[in-house]
Design a protein around this motif. Structure first.
Motif, PDB file in Angstrom:
ATOM      1  N   GLY A 191     -12.531   5.916  -1.879  1.00  0.00           N
ATOM      2  CA  GLY A 191     -10.635   6.078  -1.831  1.00  0.00           C
ATOM      3  C   GLY A 191      -9.267   5.304  -2.326  1.00  0.00           C
ATOM      4  O   GLY A 191      -8.541   5.756  -1.064  1.00  0.00           O
ATOM      5  N   ALA A 192      -9.911   4.704  -2.928  1.00  0.00           N
ATOM      6  CA  ALA A 192      -8.440   3.996  -3.534  1.00  0.00           C
ATOM      7  C   ALA A 192      -7.634   4.509  -3.759  1.00  0.00           C
ATOM      8  O   ALA A 192      -6.598   4.352  -3.984  1.00  0.00           O
ATOM      9  N   PHE A 226       0.176  -5.178   2.256  1.00  0.00           N
ATOM     10  CA  PHE A 226       1.227  -3.844   2.404  1.00  0.00           C
ATOM     11  C   PHE A 226       1.148  -3.049   2.477  1.00  0.00           C
ATOM     12  O   PHE A 226       2.191  -1.667   2.889  1.00  0.00           O
ATOM     13  N   ALA A 227       0.208  -2.607   3.686  1.00  0.00           N
ATOM     14  CA  ALA A 227      -0.053  -0.734   3.972  1.00  0.00           C
ATOM     15  C   ALA A 227       1.918  -0.473   5.366  1.00  0.00           C
ATOM     16  O   ALA A 227       1.543  -1.422   5.995  1.00  0.00           O
ATOM     17  N   THR A 250      -7.248   1.218  -1.858  1.00  0.00           N
ATOM     18  CA  THR A 250      -6.493   0.376  -1.712  1.00  0.00           C
ATOM     19  C   THR A 250      -4.819   0.820  -1.464  1.00  0.00           C
ATOM     20  O   THR A 250      -4.028   0.603  -1.591  1.00  0.00           O
ATOM     21  N   PHE A 251      -4.759   2.164  -2.568  1.00  0.00           N
ATOM     22  CA  PHE A 251      -3.491   2.558  -2.490  1.00  0.00           C
ATOM     23  C   PHE A 251      -3.708   4.668  -1.517  1.00  0.00           C
ATOM     24  O   PHE A 251      -3.217   5.013  -2.174  1.00  0.00           O
ATOM     25  N   ALA A 252      -4.545   4.444  -1.160  1.00  0.00           N
ATOM     26  CA  ALA A 252      -5.102   5.182  -0.107  1.00  0.00           C
ATOM     27  C   ALA A 252      -3.318   6.269   0.196  1.00  0.00           C
ATOM     28  O   ALA A 252      -2.755   5.107   0.913  1.00  0.00           O
ATOM     29  N   ALA A 300      -4.301  -2.379   0.263  1.00  0.00           N
ATOM     30  CA  ALA A 300      -3.370  -3.737   0.459  1.00  0.00           C
ATOM     31  C   ALA A 300      -1.989  -2.712   0.433  1.00  0.00           C
ATOM     32  O   ALA A 300      -1.124  -3.543   1.070  1.00  0.00           O
ATOM     33  N   PHE A 301      -2.252  -1.395  -0.211  1.00  0.00           N
ATOM     34  CA  PHE A 301      -1.268  -1.625  -0.132  1.00  0.00           C
ATOM     35  C   PHE A 301      -1.106   0.286   0.497  1.00  0.00           C
ATOM     36  O   PHE A 301      -0.483   1.704   0.405  1.00  0.00           O
TER      37      PHE A 301
END
Length: 893
Positions: free
Chosen positions: A251-252, A184-185, A229-231, A206-207
């Protein structure tokens, strides 16, 4: 939008390397020109190992061994096309994927049609700003599209929406278990993501880059927040965690500037480097950055690394860019420490103080100017590796910059680094470090301390009680500690009491309020001849001059100068404490009662007169160095109840029989020569003690059929094992994850029980003589698995491949290789029940006869499957009568 594409590409390059590796060559794998479904996995899809390149009228290809990928466009007019169909094959090999930049320059692409062979896609591979539809042909067995979202064919993996536009809410099918990387990037209309509980794996990025994402609820089974994941989600302000989270990847949450309120859960054990870089929840104190009770980063060039009280964890490589830091202090509260705590190769650190009870792998290993390491906690769990704490230090100088040193400059003079504190004694003994026991009880210059002398003993009195400091008469032999001095109870004594003076302490009497840790006696108060303890003491007791716990379950210390030559330990004792009999001068025989289960580290180490030890049938563990350097020990039998023997437990004892560089006691292999190039354990070996294979020379290991248990340690950073041959019936493949140089593993038992985790990664780097000798200090890639970090240099990563599994077709080895996505090479023959083939090599031969002969003579035990094959006359029993059939079969008569 170009910057968005660039972001996904950049994240893919940074995080994507964690899941890819160059494919093995044909010569290494033995595969055919076209790889089968069973042979090719997503981990094989690399883009820097191509055999050649090619192009047709539309695409540029990279041709690999057995497959090809689309890497670019050869017809520039195609960039304005609205529809595109991927090629099925080129040069007779399947085109299985795209590189992550192949579609980046398309301006009008709306419809992408996959081919039958398109097999490996993540959203960064097909991301295109204008894309509206992905068509999966009927003959493609790998993917499906549902409601504008691409999935794996079984719907278990959500690969990502075809277009980021219009994705304003998260909808995940109940059968889906995984969200693929960058799924979902850049979905900028997504404001809230409640991830359902059927998801247990969310892959990296993923996001990432969701500019308007504000709220996230994580699933209940999630144990790891992957890398990036939420970078770069600048509006993310709320993250709800409902699971037992253990790992936060690198980098999460980097770039989550609105995330001002975030608490790292208590269950977290590992936080990776850069997890909270530029996140709003970071606060800085004395140059160190924190998120809650975790230290996650630092400012540059701080002079003193004083981690604040209350901190429970530090990320790996915390002090990675602090070359000017002079001192380091880790408080008692830290219980999770990431690897490579100080990882700057140019570090000027000179002193480190650890008040906590855990020190991670290579915490200070590359600090070449570190003069002293102070371990204030006893015990302290120091990672068992010579790279954890340095052995030498050098005087800092302006010429430390290696680029300024001539090749002819003499090596700098080295001095031994001092490790201070009883908590480091085990480590110092194992790795030959210089040790200084510290008197940490009473600072002599404390203004809150008063001193008094009573009955020839000087006491120091402070708010915590009275401490016996030293004998005023160095020749005084018996020491009776007072119950109290000046109305203050005596609770402790200093190491100076026994270590200073012309005469060792003879009889030492401990008063009722004496409460020092049992480790205090083990490590400090050893130079005595006899212990006595007040009957009202609730922690200790003494029987016949030997110190025990109050409940008599643990033998804490036999005095070093104990006068008796034989010790019979009373019934009820279950544990022999660490160094309990270490360096005892006179003891020749020790009898342990039934009920003793554990002999702790160094328990009898260097007891030079010890000749005989009677071990009970209840004994389960003998820890590291337990009987090391007992020069006279010739009488000891290992009981069948024994489950574990630690590292170097019997090093230097005459008990050991050495064969081909391996030390044996009965059917136990207990050690090996430091200069051994290979470990080929002899037939009949049932158990292998803990052995660290991180040797500069050790490259091969062979486990025979007889092995029932082993504790080999494969060092993932520094080991040089290349070939492993497993002939026994069980092995834990996880022991090999991310080993640097293991390239080939052979399994000769087709039903070998192979435990493993599907997420384990198995890296192999072709070995060189330089690899075996150099110290790696600069790392370009970090891989985190199960909370542990493994590092690879850029050059190593370029050479990296995957371990090759060798075994019989249809065997458990083939099943494991397929599950793990590893190359599998069949051994000649199959697992059909070849009569007499007791070594499972696919044929009846002389080797089988030798093994069967040893079995009949009682020198070797066989498993049920071997006995079944050995029953050549079908009478239900494998016995001497089958030997005739063996001989006839081999002679062909």
């Amino acid at each position: 939008m170009k910057k968005h594409i660039a972001l996904i590409t950049a994240l893919a390059l940074i995080g994507g390397t964690l899941g890819s590796s160059p494919l093995l060559t044909k010569a290494e794998t033995g595969v055919s020109d076209v790889l089968s479904d069973a042979e090719l996995t997503s981990y094989d899809i690399g883009y820097d190992d191509s055999v050649s390149s090619d192009r047709d009228k539309r695409f540029v290809y990279e041709i690999h061994d057995g497959y090809a990928v689309i890497s670019g466009i050869s017809d520039s007019s195609l960039l304005s096309a609205e529809e595109l169909t991927l090629t099925d094959s080129i040069r007779g090999v399947p085109v299985v994927s795209l590189t992550d930049t192949a579609l980046a320059k398309f301006k009008n692409l709306k419809r992408l049609t996959l081919s039958a062979n398109t097999r490996f896609l993540t959203r960064d591979r097909f991301f295109c700003d204008t894309l509206e539809e992905v068509i999966v042909p009927e003959d493609n067995p790998y993917f499906t599209v549902k409601d504008g979202v691409l999935y794996s064919a079984d719907i278990k993996t959500l690969i990502g929406p075809v277009s980021a536009k219009g994705v304003s809410e998260l909808s995940v099918p109940k059968v889906t278990e995984k969200i693929a990387k960058f799924a979902f990037a850049q979905c900028n209309e997504l404001t809230e993501a409640t991830i359902p509980d059927n998801i247990y794996d969310i892959e990296e990025g993923a996001f990432a880059g969701c500019e308007n994402l504000e709220k996230v609820t994580l699933p209940s089974e999630l144990g790891c927040i992957s890398h990036y994941t939420f970078a770069n989600c600048p509006k993310l302000s709320e993250v709800s965690i409902n699971s037992e989270l253990h790992i936060i990847g690198s980098g999460a949450f980097s770039g989550c500037t609105a995330l001002t309120d975030f608490t790292v859960p208590d269950s977290v054990e590992s936080v990776s480097i850069g997890a909270f870089e530029n996140a709003g929840c970071v606060e800085t104190e004395d140059g160190i950055q924190y998120v809650g009770r975790w230290a996650v980063d630092t400012e540059e060039n701080i002079l003193h690394g004083n981690i604040r009280e209350g901190t429970v964890g530090t990320c790996e490589m915390l002090f990675s860019h602090n070359e000017d830091m002079e001192t380091l202090t880790v408080p008692e509260s830290v219980k999770h420490m990431g690897r490579w705590l100080v990882s700057s190769a140019g570090s000027r650190l000179e002193r480190a103080d650890f008040y906590n009870s855990v020190i991670s792998y290579n915490a200070l290993g590359i600090c070449k100017h570190l003069k002293s390491v102070w371990i204030h906690s006893s015990p302290c769990n120091i990672a068992e590796s010579p790279r954890t704490l340095p052995k030498y230090w050098e005087e800092p100088s302006a010429e430390d910059d290696i680029s300024a040193i001539s090749a002819f400059t003499e090596a700098p003079e080295k001095h031994e680094t001092m490790i201070c504190g009883s908590g480091a004694k085990d480590y110092a003994l194992l790795f030959g470090r210089k040790l200084s026991l510290i008197d940490k009880d009473i600072p002599r210059d404390s203004q809150d301390t008063t001193y008094t002398v009573k009955d020839g003993i000087e006491y120091a009195i402070d708010k915590d009680g009275a401490v016996a400091m030293m004998r005023t008469d160095p020749a005084q032999k018996d020491v009776v500690l007072a119950d109290e001095v000046d109305g203050v109870p005596v609770t402790r004594c200093s190491d100076l009491l026994s270590l200073r003076g012309d005469t060792p302490v003879g009889r030492l009497f401990l008063p009722a309020d004496f409460t020092a840790s049992k480790f205090f006696f083990t490590d400090i108060i050893s130079d005595v001849s006899f212990y006595e303890v007040d009957g009202d003491n609730q922690k200790f007791t003494a029987v016949d001059g030997i110190l025990y716990s109050k409940d008599m379950t643990t033998l804490i210390r036999c005095p070093r100068y104990y006068e008796k030559t034989e010790v019979v330990i009373p019934e009820g004792v279950k544990n022999i404490d660490g160094y309990a009999f270490c360096s005892c001068e006179n003891i020749e025989k020790v009898v342990l009662p039934e009920g003793v289960e554990d002999i702790s580290i160094g328990a009898f180490r260097a007891s030079g007169m010890l000749k005989e030890t009677v071990l009970p049938h209840s004994l389960k563990r003998i820890s590291a160095s337990a009987f090391a350097y007992c020069d006279a020990l010739t009488d000891l039998t290992l009981p069948d109840s024994l489950e574990y023997i630690g590292s170097q437990a019997f090093k230097g004892t005459p008990l050991c029989e050495n064969e081909d560089g391996i030390d044996y006691i009965g059917d136990w292999a207990v050690g090996f020569n430091a200069n051994a190039h290979k470990l080929i354990f002899r037939e009949g070996t049932k158990h292998i003690a803990y052995m660290d294979t991180a040797s500069a020379y050790l490259t091969k290991i062979v486990l025979p059929y007889s092995v029932e248990s082993e504790d080999l340690y494969f060092d993932h950073h520094n080991g040089n094992i290349e070939t492993l041959i497993v002939c026994n019936d069980k092995f834990d493949l996880d022991d090999l994850y991310c080993t640097r140089h293991v390239s080939d593993v052979y399994f000769f038992d087709p039903s070998c029980s192979l435990s493993h985790a599907a997420t384990t990664q198995f890296r192999h780097i072709p070995n060189t003589s330089e690899d075996r000798l150099k110290t790696r200090t600069e790392y370009a890639e970090l891989i985190q698995i199960k909370g542990l970090q493994v590092y690879f240099t850029e050059a190593e990563r370029a050479r990296a491949t995957y371990i090759v599994i060798h075994g019989y077709k249809g065997s458990t080895a083939e099943e494991a290789a397929n599950e793990l996505g590893l190359p599998f090479v069949p051994i000649d023959g199959d697992i059909s029940d070849v009569r007499g083939d007791v070594n499972f090599d696919g044929a009846l031969n002389v080797a089988d006869l030798v093994i069967y002969s040893k079995y009949l003579r009682g020198g070797l035990s066989l498993r049920e499957s071997q006995l079944r094959r050995g029953d050549l006359n079908d009478d239900g029993t494998a016995d001497i009568f089958d030997m005739i059939s063996f001989r006839r079969s081999l002679l062909g008569v």
